[in-house]
Design a protein around this motif. Structure first.
Motif, PDB file in Angstrom:
ATOM      1  N   LEU A 177      -0.694   2.281  12.018  1.00  0.00           N
ATOM      2  CA  LEU A 177      -0.260   2.445  10.627  1.00  0.00           C
ATOM      3  C   LEU A 177      -0.768   1.298   9.766  1.00  0.00           C
ATOM      4  O   LEU A 177      -1.278   1.513   8.653  1.00  0.00           O
ATOM      5  CB  LEU A 177       1.269   2.517  10.563  1.00  0.00           C
ATOM      6  N   ALA A 178      -0.652   0.070  10.288  1.00  0.00           N
ATOM      7  CA  ALA A 178      -1.100  -1.099   9.526  1.00  0.00           C
ATOM      8  C   ALA A 178      -2.609  -1.042   9.285  1.00  0.00           C
ATOM      9  O   ALA A 178      -3.085  -1.333   8.178  1.00  0.00           O
ATOM     10  CB  ALA A 178      -0.731  -2.381  10.262  1.00  0.00           C
ATOM     11  N   THR A 179      -3.361  -0.635  10.311  1.00  0.00           N
ATOM     12  CA  THR A 179      -4.816  -0.531  10.158  1.00  0.00           C
ATOM     13  C   THR A 179      -5.176   0.539   9.143  1.00  0.00           C
ATOM     14  O   THR A 179      -6.017   0.323   8.254  1.00  0.00           O
ATOM     15  CB  THR A 179      -5.480  -0.214  11.514  1.00  0.00           C
ATOM     16  N   ALA A 180      -4.556   1.707   9.264  1.00  0.00           N
ATOM     17  CA  ALA A 180      -4.849   2.805   8.336  1.00  0.00           C
ATOM     18  C   ALA A 180      -4.538   2.408   6.896  1.00  0.00           C
ATOM     19  O   ALA A 180      -5.328   2.659   5.976  1.00  0.00           O
ATOM     20  CB  ALA A 180      -4.067   4.050   8.736  1.00  0.00           C
ATOM     21  N   GLU A 181      -3.384   1.763   6.683  1.00  0.00           N
ATOM     22  CA  GLU A 181      -3.003   1.333   5.332  1.00  0.00           C
ATOM     23  C   GLU A 181      -3.989   0.292   4.798  1.00  0.00           C
ATOM     24  O   GLU A 181      -4.370   0.315   3.627  1.00  0.00           O
ATOM     25  CB  GLU A 181      -1.580   0.757   5.342  1.00  0.00           C
ATOM     26  N   SER A 182      -4.443  -0.604   5.673  1.00  0.00           N
ATOM     27  CA  SER A 182      -5.384  -1.645   5.240  1.00  0.00           C
ATOM     28  C   SER A 182      -6.740  -1.055   4.857  1.00  0.00           C
ATOM     29  O   SER A 182      -7.499  -1.674   4.115  1.00  0.00           O
ATOM     30  CB  SER A 182      -5.565  -2.699   6.342  1.00  0.00           C
ATOM     31  N   LEU A 183      -7.034   0.156   5.356  1.00  0.00           N
ATOM     32  CA  LEU A 183      -8.288   0.829   5.035  1.00  0.00           C
ATOM     33  C   LEU A 183      -8.123   1.797   3.860  1.00  0.00           C
ATOM     34  O   LEU A 183      -9.018   2.600   3.576  1.00  0.00           O
ATOM     35  CB  LEU A 183      -8.813   1.583   6.269  1.00  0.00           C
ATOM     36  N   GLY A 184      -6.985   1.709   3.194  1.00  0.00           N
ATOM     37  CA  GLY A 184      -6.790   2.488   1.981  1.00  0.00           C
ATOM     38  C   GLY A 184      -6.225   3.880   2.194  1.00  0.00           C
ATOM     39  O   GLY A 184      -6.281   4.716   1.286  1.00  0.00           O
ATOM     40  N   LEU A 185      -5.690   4.150   3.371  1.00  0.00           N
ATOM     41  CA  LEU A 185      -5.111   5.461   3.633  1.00  0.00           C
ATOM     42  C   LEU A 185      -3.602   5.439   3.418  1.00  0.00           C
ATOM     43  O   LEU A 185      -2.959   4.409   3.594  1.00  0.00           O
ATOM     44  CB  LEU A 185      -5.401   5.902   5.076  1.00  0.00           C
ATOM     45  N   THR A 186      -3.056   6.570   3.065  1.00  0.00           N
ATOM     46  CA  THR A 186      -1.614   6.774   3.133  1.00  0.00           C
ATOM     47  C   THR A 186      -1.315   7.227   4.558  1.00  0.00           C
ATOM     48  O   THR A 186      -1.872   8.232   5.019  1.00  0.00           O
ATOM     49  CB  THR A 186      -1.161   7.855   2.140  1.00  0.00           C
ATOM     50  N   ALA A 187      -0.487   6.490   5.273  1.00  0.00           N
ATOM     51  CA  ALA A 187      -0.287   6.756   6.696  1.00  0.00           C
ATOM     52  C   ALA A 187       1.192   6.896   7.022  1.00  0.00           C
ATOM     53  O   ALA A 187       2.045   6.279   6.382  1.00  0.00           O
ATOM     54  CB  ALA A 187      -0.901   5.622   7.533  1.00  0.00           C
ATOM     55  N   PHE A 250      -0.573   9.854  11.314  1.00  0.00           N
ATOM     56  CA  PHE A 250      -1.394  10.613  10.382  1.00  0.00           C
ATOM     57  C   PHE A 250      -1.907   9.665   9.300  1.00  0.00           C
ATOM     58  O   PHE A 250      -1.246   8.665   8.957  1.00  0.00           O
ATOM     59  CB  PHE A 250      -0.569  11.692   9.677  1.00  0.00           C
ATOM     60  N   GLY A 251      -3.057   9.981   8.721  1.00  0.00           N
ATOM     61  CA  GLY A 251      -3.568   9.206   7.589  1.00  0.00           C
ATOM     62  C   GLY A 251      -4.408  10.093   6.682  1.00  0.00           C
ATOM     63  O   GLY A 251      -5.189  10.916   7.173  1.00  0.00           O
ATOM     64  N   VAL A 252      -4.221   9.961   5.375  1.00  0.00           N
ATOM     65  CA  VAL A 252      -5.032  10.709   4.415  1.00  0.00           C
ATOM     66  C   VAL A 252      -5.476   9.760   3.312  1.00  0.00           C
ATOM     67  O   VAL A 252      -4.813   8.756   3.005  1.00  0.00           O
ATOM     68  CB  VAL A 252      -4.280  11.899   3.794  1.00  0.00           C
ATOM     69  N   SER A 253      -6.606  10.088   2.677  1.00  0.00           N
ATOM     70  CA  SER A 253      -7.089   9.292   1.554  1.00  0.00           C
ATOM     71  C   SER A 253      -6.057   9.302   0.433  1.00  0.00           C
ATOM     72  O   SER A 253      -5.429  10.313   0.165  1.00  0.00           O
ATOM     73  CB  SER A 253      -8.408   9.871   1.032  1.00  0.00           C
ATOM     74  N   ARG A 254      -5.924   8.152  -0.224  1.00  0.00           N
ATOM     75  CA  ARG A 254      -4.990   8.090  -1.344  1.00  0.00           C
ATOM     76  C   ARG A 254      -5.590   8.774  -2.554  1.00  0.00           C
ATOM     77  O   ARG A 254      -6.812   8.760  -2.732  1.00  0.00           O
ATOM     78  CB  ARG A 254      -4.687   6.612  -1.688  1.00  0.00           C
TER      79      ARG A 254
END
Length: 254
Positions: A177-187, A250-254
Motif C-alpha cells: 500500500l505504501a509503495t502504491a501510494e508513493s507511486l501516485g496510486l489510490t490503493a 488494489f491500486g488505481v491511477s488517481r
C-alpha cells in the motif's frame, strides 16, 4: 507468509506451471474474476483506447475490454495461456513477455490493466514504475496483487498436522500500500473469501489456476493419501463450505 525482501522468481518454471493450467484455467478462475470485478468497479474507462492486459492469462478481461471497444493487447509470460486467449479471440494483439521487462514503448498505452499478476514479480515497485512509464500523459493504470496473510487456512492445517505449509512468501499489505501510494496510486486492501465443498476442491482450485507454483520449489513428501484424508478434520469451514482466504491489495491511477 510475509516478506518484504525481494522474492526470487523462477520465471521459466512459473510459465510452465501456468501453461499446464491453461486449458482448465477458466473453469477454476472464479477467484480471479471476483478480484477483477472489484478492481473494475473503480475504473471509469469508457473512452476507447489502446489497452494492455498485463498478465492476461486466458484472456477473460481482455475479452471484456475488447467488447467495450478498446484495442486490446493480451500480454502474458505463458505461451500456453496466450494460446488459450487466441483460441477465444480475446484480444487484437498477443505479446509473450515478462512484466519485469515490460516491452512497450514509453507513453504508448492508454489503459494498463494487471489483475493478480504482480505477485509473481521480484520487485513490485520497479515493475509498477515500468508499467507507468508506458502510459500516455492521460493514461490510467489498475492493478491487484496478493499480500501476506493469504491462504491462512493452508498454513493453519499444515501446522496442525506437523508440516511446513506449501505456500509462497508475499510482501506485507502495508508495504504494498505504501509503495502504491508513493507511486501516485489510490490503493486499498480487501480480503476475498472463497468457499469449496471439500479441502481437495480448495487445493485443486490453486492447481487449476497455476497458482500452486512455489518460489522455493516443490516440497518433498507433501503428504500421502492418509494425510489428505485428515484435511477435512482441521480445515476451517462455515455454513458455506471450506474456506480459502486471500488478502488483496488494489491500486488505481488517481
Amino acid at each position: 507468509m510475509s516478506s518484504n525482501a525481494p522474492i526470487q522468481v523462477d520465471k521459466k518454471a512459473l510459465a510452465q506451471a501456468f501453461g499446464r493450467a491453461a486449458k482448465q484455467y477458466d473453469h477454476f478462475a472464479a477467484f480471479q474474476r471476483t478480484v477483477g470485478e472489484q478492481l473494475l468497479a473503480h475504473c471509469d474507462w469508457h473512452k476507447p483506447g489502446l489497452l494492455v492486459d498485463a498478465g492476461a492469462g486466458s484472456g477473460w478481461f481482455s475479452r471484456y475490454f475488447r467488447g467495450q471497444g478498446h484495442c486490446v493487447t493480451a500480454f502474458d509470460l505463458s505461451s500456453g495461456m496466450l494460446q488459450q486467449a487466441v483460441q477465444q479471440h480475446s484480444a487484437d494483439h498477443y505479446v509473450r513477455g515478462d512484466l519485469e521487462a515490460f516491452p512497450f514503448l514509453a507513453q504508448s498505452v492508454d489503459y494498463l490493466w494487471s489483475n493478480l499478476a504482480l505477485q509473481w514479480c521480484s520487485d513490485f515497485r520497479q515493475t509498477v514504475q515500468q508499467l507507468q512509464r508506458s502510459l500516455t500523459a492521460q493514461g490510467k493504470l489498475a492493478i491487484s496483487t496478493l499480500a501476506a496473510g493469504s491462504l491462512p487456512e493452508i498454513e493453519q492445517v499444515w501446522q496442525r498436522l506437523g508440516r511446513s505449509a506449501p505456500i509462497n512468501r508475499w510482501s506485507s499489505a502495508e508495504s504494498l500500500l505504501a509503495t502504491a501510494e508513493s507511486l501516485g496510486l489510490t490503493a486499498w486492501q480487501a480480503p476475498i473469501i472463497c468457499h469449496f465443498s471439500s479441502p481437495l476442491d480448495a487445493l485443486w482450485s490453486l492447481k487449476g489456476i497455476g497458482a500452486s507454483h512455489l518460489h522455493a520449489g516443490r516440497q518433498a513428501g507433501l503428504g500421502g493419501r492418509a494425510f489428505f484424508h485428515q484435511l477435512a478434520d482441521h480445515w476451517p469451514r462455515d455454513e458455506q463450505g471450506y474456506r480459502l482466504t486471500y488478502q488483496i491489495v488494489f491500486g488505481v491511477s488517481r
